[in-house]
Design an enzyme around this catalytic site. Structure first.
Site, short mmCIF file in Angstrom:
data_model
loop_
_atom_site.label_atom_id
_atom_site.label_comp_id
_atom_site.label_asym_id
_atom_site.label_seq_id
_atom_site.Cartn_x
_atom_site.Cartn_y
_atom_site.Cartn_z
N LYS A 32 48.70 40.14 37.26
CA LYS A 32 47.45 40.45 38.03
C LYS A 32 47.60 39.48 39.42
CE LYS A 32 43.00 39.10 37.12
NZ LYS A 32 42.30 38.90 38.37
N ASP A 59 43.98 43.50 42.03
CA ASP A 59 42.66 43.21 41.64
C ASP A 59 41.88 43.04 42.84
OD1 ASP A 59 40.20 42.98 40.24
OD2 ASP A 59 40.69 41.07 39.50
N LEU A 60 41.54 44.21 43.59
CA LEU A 60 40.83 44.12 44.86
C LEU A 60 39.34 44.44 44.68
CD1 LEU A 60 43.61 45.59 47.42
CD2 LEU A 60 43.33 43.27 46.55
N ASP A 64 32.87 50.45 48.86
CA ASP A 64 32.23 50.65 50.36
C ASP A 64 32.07 52.15 50.06
OD1 ASP A 64 31.81 50.65 52.99
OD2 ASP A 64 33.25 49.26 53.08
N PRO A 66 32.48 56.28 50.26
CA PRO A 66 33.49 56.84 49.79
C PRO A 66 34.79 57.15 50.68
CG PRO A 66 31.62 58.04 49.24
CD PRO A 66 31.21 56.77 49.89
N THR A 118 30.97 39.96 35.02
CA THR A 118 30.56 38.97 33.82
C THR A 118 29.66 37.81 34.45
OG1 THR A 118 32.59 37.99 33.62
CG2 THR A 118 32.09 39.78 32.11
N GLY A 208 44.85 33.81 32.16
CA GLY A 208 45.31 33.19 33.13
C GLY A 208 45.63 31.74 32.89
N ARG A 209 44.48 30.84 32.77
CA ARG A 209 44.91 29.38 32.60
C ARG A 209 45.63 29.00 31.35
NH1 ARG A 209 39.07 28.15 34.74
NH2 ARG A 209 38.79 30.52 33.80
O1 C5P Z 1 42.11 31.72 33.56
P1 C5P Z 1 41.53 32.88 33.00
O2 C5P Z 1 42.12 33.35 31.78
O3 C5P Z 1 39.88 32.62 32.72
O4 C5P Z 1 41.69 34.05 33.92
C1 C5P Z 1 40.94 35.14 33.97
C2 C5P Z 1 41.20 36.24 34.92
O5 C5P Z 1 40.34 37.46 35.02
C3 C5P Z 1 40.91 35.26 36.55
O6 C5P Z 1 41.80 36.05 37.29
C4 C5P Z 1 39.43 35.98 36.68
O7 C5P Z 1 39.16 36.01 37.85
C5 C5P Z 1 39.59 37.37 35.98
N1 C5P Z 1 38.33 37.74 35.52
C6 C5P Z 1 37.40 37.23 34.76
N2 C5P Z 1 36.36 37.85 34.27
C7 C5P Z 1 35.77 38.86 34.86
C8 C5P Z 1 36.67 39.65 35.65
C9 C5P Z 1 37.81 38.87 35.88
O8 C5P Z 1 37.66 36.24 34.07
N3 C5P Z 1 34.62 39.42 34.34
#
Ligand code: C5P
Length: 229
Positions: A32, A59-60, A64, A66, A118, A208-209
């Protein structure tokens, strides 16, 4: 359908990212990339990650009128992007026009609807004039997205059971907020393990992390893949 892993490449530098990803090429299919890299390097970044052997989730979170969203999607014409996010809050007409544009310019791309971020709790929703509880608001927007023909949604893992109960299997549910039992929470508070998310109906999990910061990213990826199986 088996739940697939998506690595959120939340890094500043594309060369650092590519170096990080090279040993993971056989271990996961999806990455992503978000506004952080897209705005720094431009749309060509999508091609670069695809050329490195990955399916790209862009993930943009487009939101805006339509016509503007449809035109923005057309500007991505031909880019090898497997998934792209738009905000469901833009409304039914925006979603329909976005899907029309994608069918024309990005026929291989699944559009995903974002419902309630969230980061928004009940008090924050109330501050923007939404009196429903977050879960109820998620339900309203998810139903609107499904009725508008959207084929995927981003949701929190805790929303999975509810959304799966009324959405068809053809709608992909993509969920961040995933933490293997042994990983740090970082700034995520309401999390689920990969195995529980898979059982609750996630089509894809975004991590991610726990991989980006692991001492051994290949081992961390394999552990998550094993949990998903
Ligand atoms: O590092 P981590 O596993 O927390 O990353 C989660 C990814 O999902 C990040 O790119 C974060 O911006 C994205 N994300 C999120 N919660 C959301 C929407 C997107 O953690 N509600």
């Amino acid at each position: 359908m088996a739940t697939e892993l998506i690595l959120a490449v939340d890094l500043d530098d594309k060369d650092v990212a590519k170096k990080f990803l090279a040993p993971l090429c056989g271990e996961l299919s999806w990455v992503k990339i978000g506004l952080q890299m897209f705005l720094k390097y431009g749309p060509g970044i999508v091609d670069e990650f695809a050329d490195a052997g990955f399916n790209v989730f862009l993930d943009l979170k487009l939101h805006d009128i339509p016509n503007t969203v449809a035109s923005a999607i057309k500007s991505l014409r031909g880019r090898p992007c497997g998934m792209l996010t738009i905000h469901t809050l833009g409304g039914a007409e925006m979603m329909r026009r976005a899907m029309e544009a994608a069918a024309d310019a990005l026929p291989q791309t699944r559009l995903l609807g974002v419902t309630v971020l969230t980061s928004m709790d009940e008090a924050q929703l109330s501050g923007i004039g939404v009196s429903r509880a977050p879960m109820q608001q998620v339900e309203v927007l998810a139903k609107l997205a499904a009725e508008s023909g959207m084929r995927g949604l981003v949701c929190s893992p805790l929303e999975l059971p509810c959304l799966r109960s009324f959405l068809g299997e053809e709608i992909a549910l993509v969920t961040p907020g995933i933490r293997p039992r042994t990983a740090a929470l970082d700034d995520q508070s309401r999390v689920m393990t990969p195995a529980d998310a898979a059982k609750s109906g996630a089509s894809y999990i975004v991590v991610g992390r726990p991989i980006l910061k692991a001492d051994d990213p290949v081992a961390a990826t394999r552990m998550i893949q094993q949990e998903l199986r």
